[in-house]
Design a protein around this motif. Structure first.
Motif, PDB file in Angstrom:
ATOM      1  N   SER A 221       3.627  -5.185  -0.634  1.00  0.00           N
ATOM      2  CA  SER A 221       3.017  -3.715   0.217  1.00  0.00           C
ATOM      3  C   SER A 221       4.496  -2.946   0.919  1.00  0.00           C
ATOM      4  O   SER A 221       5.302  -3.700   1.030  1.00  0.00           O
ATOM      5  CB  SER A 221       3.025  -5.904   1.412  1.00  0.00           C
ATOM      6  OG  SER A 221       2.535  -4.724   2.649  1.00  0.00           O
TER       7      SER A 221
ATOM      8  N   ARG B 180       3.643  -9.248  12.826  1.00  0.00           N
ATOM      9  CA  ARG B 180       3.719  -9.347  11.288  1.00  0.00           C
ATOM     10  C   ARG B 180       4.213  -9.346  10.605  1.00  0.00           C
ATOM     11  O   ARG B 180       4.894  -9.346   9.226  1.00  0.00           O
ATOM     12  CB  ARG B 180       3.109  -8.168  10.248  1.00  0.00           C
ATOM     13  CG  ARG B 180       1.681  -8.460  10.205  1.00  0.00           C
ATOM     14  CD  ARG B 180       0.538  -7.276   9.522  1.00  0.00           C
ATOM     15  NE  ARG B 180       0.774  -5.787  10.565  1.00  0.00           N
ATOM     16  CZ  ARG B 180       0.703  -4.628   9.334  1.00  0.00           C
ATOM     17  NH1 ARG B 180      -0.023  -4.965   7.910  1.00  0.00           N
ATOM     18  NH2 ARG B 180       0.654  -3.771  10.260  1.00  0.00           N
TER      19      ARG B 180
ATOM     20  N   ASP C 174      -2.925   0.396   4.001  1.00  0.00           N
ATOM     21  CA  ASP C 174      -3.973  -0.230   4.524  1.00  0.00           C
ATOM     22  C   ASP C 174      -5.088  -0.029   3.449  1.00  0.00           C
ATOM     23  O   ASP C 174      -5.062   0.979   3.311  1.00  0.00           O
ATOM     24  CB  ASP C 174      -3.988   0.364   6.207  1.00  0.00           C
ATOM     25  CG  ASP C 174      -3.278  -0.263   7.120  1.00  0.00           C
ATOM     26  OD1 ASP C 174      -3.224  -1.841   6.388  1.00  0.00           O
ATOM     27  OD2 ASP C 174      -2.697   0.079   7.753  1.00  0.00           O
TER      28      ASP C 174
ATOM     29  N   ALA D 222      -8.086  -8.936   6.036  1.00  0.00           N
ATOM     30  CA  ALA D 222      -7.903  -9.334   8.447  1.00  0.00           C
ATOM     31  C   ALA D 222      -9.124 -10.908   8.438  1.00  0.00           C
ATOM     32  O   ALA D 222      -8.440 -11.858   8.520  1.00  0.00           O
ATOM     33  CB  ALA D 222      -9.001  -8.333   8.663  1.00  0.00           C
TER      34      ALA D 222
ATOM     35  N   MET E 152      -4.173  -3.499  14.143  1.00  0.00           N
ATOM     36  CA  MET E 152      -4.314  -4.330  12.813  1.00  0.00           C
ATOM     37  C   MET E 152      -5.456  -4.221  12.204  1.00  0.00           C
ATOM     38  O   MET E 152      -6.245  -4.071  10.644  1.00  0.00           O
ATOM     39  CB  MET E 152      -3.176  -5.641  12.309  1.00  0.00           C
ATOM     40  CG  MET E 152      -1.734  -5.311  12.472  1.00  0.00           C
ATOM     41  SD  MET E 152      -1.626  -7.598  12.894  1.00  0.00           S
ATOM     42  CE  MET E 152      -0.268  -7.457  13.825  1.00  0.00           C
ATOM     43  N   ASP E 153      -6.664  -5.079  12.676  1.00  0.00           N
ATOM     44  CA  ASP E 153      -8.246  -5.083  12.287  1.00  0.00           C
ATOM     45  C   ASP E 153      -8.309  -3.449  11.652  1.00  0.00           C
ATOM     46  O   ASP E 153      -9.086  -3.306  10.749  1.00  0.00           O
ATOM     47  CB  ASP E 153      -8.473  -5.980  12.929  1.00  0.00           C
ATOM     48  CG  ASP E 153      -7.746  -7.260  12.437  1.00  0.00           C
ATOM     49  OD1 ASP E 153      -7.686  -8.075  12.014  1.00  0.00           O
ATOM     50  OD2 ASP E 153      -8.744  -7.895  13.734  1.00  0.00           O
TER      51      ASP E 153
ATOM     52  N   HIS F 259      -6.688  -0.636  11.884  1.00  0.00           N
ATOM     53  CA  HIS F 259      -6.167   0.141  10.465  1.00  0.00           C
ATOM     54  C   HIS F 259      -6.582  -0.728   8.842  1.00  0.00           C
ATOM     55  O   HIS F 259      -6.929   0.442   7.607  1.00  0.00           O
ATOM     56  CB  HIS F 259      -4.757  -0.773  10.098  1.00  0.00           C
ATOM     57  CG  HIS F 259      -3.663   0.089  11.360  1.00  0.00           C
ATOM     58  ND1 HIS F 259      -2.603  -0.569  11.189  1.00  0.00           N
ATOM     59  CD2 HIS F 259      -4.422   1.117  12.273  1.00  0.00           C
ATOM     60  CE1 HIS F 259      -1.579   0.187  13.128  1.00  0.00           C
ATOM     61  NE2 HIS F 259      -3.095   1.755  13.195  1.00  0.00           N
ATOM     62  N   VAL F 260      -7.270  -1.154   9.003  1.00  0.00           N
ATOM     63  CA  VAL F 260      -7.141  -2.739   7.571  1.00  0.00           C
ATOM     64  C   VAL F 260      -9.518  -1.962   7.301  1.00  0.00           C
ATOM     65  O   VAL F 260      -9.238  -1.416   6.229  1.00  0.00           O
ATOM     66  CB  VAL F 260      -8.093  -4.034   7.365  1.00  0.00           C
ATOM     67  CG1 VAL F 260      -9.449  -4.223   6.348  1.00  0.00           C
ATOM     68  CG2 VAL F 260      -5.999  -4.485   7.416  1.00  0.00           C
TER      69      VAL F 260
ATOM     70  N   GLY G 152      -9.059   1.597   6.163  1.00  0.00           N
ATOM     71  CA  GLY G 152      -8.059   1.824   5.259  1.00  0.00           C
ATOM     72  C   GLY G 152      -8.190   2.419   3.842  1.00  0.00           C
ATOM     73  O   GLY G 152     -10.228   2.869   4.429  1.00  0.00           O
TER      74      GLY G 152
ATOM     75  N   GLY H  77      -0.372   4.523  -0.330  1.00  0.00           N
ATOM     76  CA  GLY H  77      -1.309   4.880   0.704  1.00  0.00           C
ATOM     77  C   GLY H  77      -0.951   5.987   1.266  1.00  0.00           C
ATOM     78  O   GLY H  77      -0.805   6.446   0.377  1.00  0.00           O
TER      79      GLY H  77
ATOM     80  N   GLN I 204       1.678   6.242   5.457  1.00  0.00           N
ATOM     81  CA  GLN I 204       2.110   5.387   5.457  1.00  0.00           C
ATOM     82  C   GLN I 204       3.975   5.493   4.430  1.00  0.00           C
ATOM     83  O   GLN I 204       4.641   3.984   4.422  1.00  0.00           O
ATOM     84  CB  GLN I 204       1.419   3.997   4.675  1.00  0.00           C
ATOM     85  CG  GLN I 204       0.371   3.829   5.713  1.00  0.00           C
ATOM     86  CD  GLN I 204      -1.182   3.035   5.177  1.00  0.00           C
ATOM     87  OE1 GLN I 204      -1.565   3.529   4.045  1.00  0.00           O
ATOM     88  NE2 GLN I 204      -1.667   2.632   5.974  1.00  0.00           N
TER      89      GLN I 204
END
Length: 267
Positions: free
Chosen positions: A129, A139, A174, A180, A205-206, A208-209, A212, A238, A242
């Protein structure tokens, strides 16, 4: 002869995209799932595998070898997420993520290496990652598991090169997957010193996913690696920022880079 590809965590997300793409290209693909019987009409073969169980690993590899007689490419993709302040996250939950993301990947690689050594050829692609290149707030444990796998990849590459085996890694940013929903989320404790910041970052975070990229980009990169005679050691997949964040970490003073991350995560 079509190459035989073994993808851990091939039932959904990035693993499924890789397997489907490679199947369409004519490869013999085996993905894995803890419960393959629940996956009806899957676009490629699935075998049962729990990467934290050595017996399950040996059984899955043996099934592929029995059917195909060889194994050319391992894509170590199985993984899980975890979020939470380091102080608030149960240590047992941290260990579970290390068991899957790091030791699980190592144990699957250890199971296929004798086969590849006997064949005098093979390719291991560890999916890490972009988060593994930096300690991200809330994270940190996930970053640590992926960063550790990056370093293991470097060591294994040198150790196995003389046997005709290539070891490399692909670090995604992402992507729009179900990761998630499968994460372990440390609860937001009412008396936690991190309560407000952690909730804010969970939402980030959610988002970003959800926003993505398409996992097909990972599939195309894996296909490129398989068809490269001497693949690079590290690949990043990415958006520009990123990937550029890794460059910035190399060139900026530590505290300046830390401040950039803190601003980004509103800390």
């Amino acid at each position: 002869m079509s190459k035989v590809i073994f993808i851990t965590g091939g039932s959904s997300g990035i693993g499924k995209s890789i397997g489907e793409f490679l199947s369409e290209k004519g490869y013999v693909v085996y993905g894995t799932s803890r419960n393959p019987d629940n996956m009806k009409n899957h676009p490629f073969n699935l075998v049962a595998l729990d990467v934290t169980n050595p017996k399950s690993i040996s059984n899955a590899i043996a099934e592929v070898i029995t059917k195909e007689g060889r194994l050319d490419v391992l894509v170590n993709n199985a993984g899980m997420g975890i979020t939470g302040p380091i102080e608030d996250t149960p240590t047992d939950e941290m260990r579970k993520v290390f068991d899957t993301n790091l030791f699980g990947a190592i144990d699957v690689a250890k199971a296929v290496l004798p086969i590849m050594r006997n064949q005098k050829s093979g390719l291991i692609i560890n999916v890490t990652s972009i988060a593994g290149y930096m300690g991200l707030p809330y994270r940190g444990i996930y970053s640590a598991t992926k960063g550790a796998l990056e370093l293991v990849t470097e060591a294994m590459s040198m150790e196995t090169k003389r046997f005709g085996i290539n070891v490399t890694n692909v670090a995604p940013g992402d992507f729009a997957t179900s990761i998630a929903s499968g994460r372990y989320h440390t609860p937001i404790f009412e008396n936690s010193a991190y309560k407000e910041n952690y909730q804010l970052n969970l939402d980030l975070m959610d988002a970003h996913v959800d926003e993505g990229g398409d996992p097909i980009e990972m599939a195309k990169t894996v296909y490129e690696i398989i068809n490269t005679k001497n693949p690079k050691l590290h690949y990043k997949v990415g958006d520009f920022m990123q990937k550029f964040s890794i460059v910035l970490k190399r060139i900026l003073p530590d505290r300046m880079y830390e401040k950039l991350l803190m601003n980004h995560y509103k800390l």
